[in-house]
Design a protein around this motif. Structure first.
Motif, short mmCIF file in Angstrom:
data_model
loop_
_atom_site.label_atom_id
_atom_site.label_comp_id
_atom_site.label_asym_id
_atom_site.label_seq_id
_atom_site.Cartn_x
_atom_site.Cartn_y
_atom_site.Cartn_z
N TYR B 113 0.82 -1.16 -0.06
CA TYR B 113 -0.04 0.10 0.12
C TYR B 113 1.01 1.29 0.39
O TYR B 113 0.29 1.87 -0.58
N ALA B 114 1.91 1.59 0.55
CA ALA B 114 2.86 2.30 0.86
C ALA B 114 3.74 2.99 -0.80
O ALA B 114 4.11 3.81 -0.43
N LEU B 115 3.07 2.12 -1.81
CA LEU B 115 3.90 2.86 -2.70
C LEU B 115 2.74 4.09 -2.97
O LEU B 115 3.65 3.96 -3.32
N SER B 116 1.94 3.69 -2.59
CA SER B 116 1.04 4.85 -2.89
C SER B 116 0.89 5.79 -1.99
O SER B 116 0.63 6.81 -2.14
N ASP B 117 1.88 5.63 -0.39
CA ASP B 117 1.33 6.52 0.40
C ASP B 117 2.71 5.91 1.31
O ASP B 117 2.39 5.81 2.20
N SER B 118 3.74 7.13 1.00
CA SER B 118 5.45 6.66 1.72
C SER B 118 5.17 7.02 3.19
O SER B 118 7.07 6.19 3.80
N ARG B 119 3.86 7.66 3.25
CA ARG B 119 4.57 8.53 5.45
C ARG B 119 4.05 6.84 6.19
O ARG B 119 4.79 6.93 7.60
N TYR B 120 3.98 5.84 5.50
CA TYR B 120 3.49 4.62 6.35
C TYR B 120 4.33 4.14 6.74
O TYR B 120 4.50 3.57 7.81
N LEU B 121 5.85 4.18 6.31
CA LEU B 121 7.45 3.80 6.12
C LEU B 121 7.96 4.97 7.22
O LEU B 121 9.33 4.71 7.10
N THR B 122 7.79 6.17 7.28
CA THR B 122 9.04 6.81 7.58
C THR B 122 8.40 7.42 8.74
O THR B 122 8.71 8.64 9.19
N GLN B 123 7.33 7.24 9.96
CA GLN B 123 7.03 7.67 11.05
C GLN B 123 6.44 9.60 10.88
O GLN B 123 7.47 10.18 11.77
N ASN B 124 5.56 9.19 9.66
CA ASN B 124 5.10 10.87 9.57
C ASN B 124 4.37 10.69 10.31
O ASN B 124 2.85 10.05 11.40
N ALA B 125 4.56 11.48 11.56
CA ALA B 125 3.07 12.29 12.89
C ALA B 125 1.94 12.77 12.64
O ALA B 125 1.02 11.01 13.85
N PHE B 126 1.32 12.92 11.87
CA PHE B 126 -0.05 12.50 11.60
C PHE B 126 -0.56 11.59 11.04
O PHE B 126 -1.60 10.85 11.66
N VAL B 127 0.35 10.76 10.00
CA VAL B 127 -0.19 9.65 9.51
C VAL B 127 -0.22 8.53 10.74
O VAL B 127 -1.56 7.91 11.37
N LEU B 128 0.55 8.65 11.95
CA LEU B 128 0.43 7.35 12.54
C LEU B 128 -0.69 7.74 13.98
O LEU B 128 -1.45 6.80 14.30
N CYS B 129 -0.53 9.57 14.40
CA CYS B 129 -2.01 10.06 15.13
C CYS B 129 -2.69 9.25 15.20
O CYS B 129 -3.84 8.85 15.27
N MET B 130 -3.54 9.68 13.40
CA MET B 130 -4.62 9.99 13.07
C MET B 130 -4.82 7.74 13.51
O MET B 130 -6.00 7.78 13.03
N GLU B 131 -4.22 7.39 12.38
CA GLU B 131 -4.60 5.78 12.54
C GLU B 131 -4.53 5.37 13.85
O GLU B 131 -5.37 4.13 13.36
N SER B 132 -3.98 5.74 14.94
CA SER B 132 -4.10 5.18 16.53
C SER B 132 -5.21 5.53 16.79
O SER B 132 -6.46 4.63 17.40
N MET B 133 -5.56 6.74 16.70
CA MET B 133 -7.28 7.23 16.54
C MET B 133 -7.98 5.98 16.21
O MET B 133 -9.19 5.60 16.90
N THR B 134 -8.17 5.90 15.46
CA THR B 134 -8.63 4.85 14.32
C THR B 134 -8.79 3.98 14.87
O THR B 134 -9.92 2.92 15.01
N ALA B 135 -7.55 3.27 15.49
CA ALA B 135 -7.23 1.90 15.44
C ALA B 135 -8.34 1.96 17.09
O ALA B 135 -8.94 1.07 17.24
N ILE B 136 -8.00 2.31 18.09
CA ILE B 136 -8.06 2.95 19.04
C ILE B 136 -9.96 2.89 19.57
O ILE B 136 -10.61 2.38 20.05
N CYS B 137 -10.57 4.06 18.85
CA CYS B 137 -11.73 5.01 18.73
C CYS B 137 -12.54 3.60 17.64
O CYS B 137 -13.57 3.39 18.44
N TRP B 138 -12.73 4.18 17.05
CA TRP B 138 -13.45 3.66 15.78
C TRP B 138 -14.03 2.16 15.48
O TRP B 138 -14.45 1.70 14.72
N GLY B 139 -12.31 1.36 16.14
CA GLY B 139 -11.87 0.71 15.50
C GLY B 139 -13.49 -0.35 16.64
O GLY B 139 -14.97 -1.19 16.15
N PRO B 140 -13.01 -0.54 17.80
CA PRO B 140 -14.17 -1.19 19.03
C PRO B 140 -15.12 -0.64 18.84
O PRO B 140 -16.14 -1.39 18.71
N LEU B 141 -15.72 0.74 18.29
CA LEU B 141 -17.09 1.50 18.50
C LEU B 141 -17.38 0.76 17.31
O LEU B 141 -19.05 0.78 17.19
#
Lengths: 240, 240
Positions: B113-141
């Motif tokens: 997937y990261a071939l379309s968005d390398s931010r997933y491999l480079t510790q990008n703060a926004f992508v990490l924080c947004m994905e963490s919120m998604t996993a923690i909040c919107w996943g269980p909910l």
């Protein structure tokens, strides 16, 4: 959280940085120091907020003299929030490329605030996009919610929940991104003095976690209560 | 949008980049090329989604045989969304520091997937924080909402609106931040081949704008309808 205190040693050795923002080596295009004093800037901002609060109070008391106090306070919150989102944050979103040089009231206020978070002066993609969404969506919608409370509109609670969740989500990401950059990547955006970090960065944004948190909880509860009553009476299949 | 096609000339001159991601000069710690073929990876992901969809359909048809088709589809959507948020995006959030080297199924899928968005491999703060919120909040909910639909819980619509708005907001910021970096700062995270940009980056995320958009609209409408009925009958002062 000792965020502003542990400055990497090499950064403190930089002599005569061209600006007072952290990280000291970050480039701020066309930076000009503020012309107004800090008390003058903070005084102007506080006065603006007080005027918005006062005018909203007077208008709502005339339009709805029997509105309960907590509802009056909620209307005042949404009008103040909407004004800050639309005008103050919208100003940043429109002028993000030249924030360092602006000597307008809002420009100088943002330069003062940026002492606690330099991302506002460096074209940070997340801060710009989050602030743009806030200005475009939560700004106007805050005024819509304030009006809906005044006229007891049936869409008040779903929209109040949307605006409040949007504010919380943006704010959590705002905190989380800079804390990640600080703790994992060693990049600190706040000056080391504790009052910038705690007074500007932490406190000013924390209002938009606590108050929307309460309002979101209230709206979700009220909505659950409404559906419970509709279901009990079997009023409509549309709503289940 | 010509995003993936206008590559700065100097970047195309880099010979033998150590990885296939854009920008070519970006550092990806410990990068290892995927061991599985692309059809095998995409096949595994599609099979996983089909199994989740199929199992959810079978369970919901047993538990609630008379549930309308659009509600069955909504439950299936929330179970699939919840699984992707919690397990797939949660996997990235937990392993963000070593994504470049992982050879697990999820690790290789993220590298593809990261071939379309390398931010997933480079510790990008926004992508990490947004994905963490998604996993923690919107996943269980998402699972909570799926269950609430099955039992016609009165909190179904406020929670469905919350999860859907959270998904839309995260997704809009996800698009907006990388488009800003591309158009204003000249930093492109997608490989130049159009199918990465349009197939992975655009399409895979666009589902989480369109479907939550419809569900958010439905929930807000249903809630407005419920309040209207409660107000008409003067059922309760709590809900106004």
């Amino acid at each position: 959280m000792a965020l502003p205190l542990d400055i990497p040693a090499n950064k403190s050795k930089i002599a005569h940085p061209p600006h007072p923002y952290y990280p000291l080596e970050v480039e701020i295009t066309g930076y000009l120091a503020n012309e107004w004093s800090v008390p003058a800037l903070l005084g102007a901002f506080s006065t603006g907020c007080a005027v918005i609060f006062g005018m909203t109070y007077i208008i709502i008391r005339r339009v709805q003299p029997r509105m309960p106090v907590h509802e009056v306070l909620t209307v005042m919150w949404f009008v103040l929030s909407g004004s800050i989102h639309l005008f103050f944050e919208g100003y940043y979103a429109l002028n993000q490329a030249r924030m360092g040089e602006l000597q307008t009231l809002f420009g100088q206020l943002w330069k003062e605030y940026a002492l606690s978070d330099s991302r506002y002066l460096t074209q940070n993609a997340f801060v710009l996009c989050m602030e743009s969404m806030t200005a475009i969506c939560w700004g106007p919608l805050s005024f819509v919610v304030a009006s809906m409370i005044a006229i007891q509109h049936p869409l008040r609670h779903p929209l109040q929940a949307m605006v409040s969740l949007g504010q919380i989500y943006g704010d959590v990401l705002y905190y989380a991104t800079s804390l990640f950059d600080h703790y994992y990547l060693g990049i600190t955006y706040s000056r080391p003095e504790a009052y910038y970090f705690w007074g500007y960065y932490f406190l000013m944004n924390f209002f938009w976690i606590v108050i929307p948190g309460i309002l979101l909880y209230n709206s979700v509860s009220a909505t659950g209560e409404a559906f419970k009553q509709v279901q009990k009476l079997g009023l409509s299949k549309k709503t289940t």
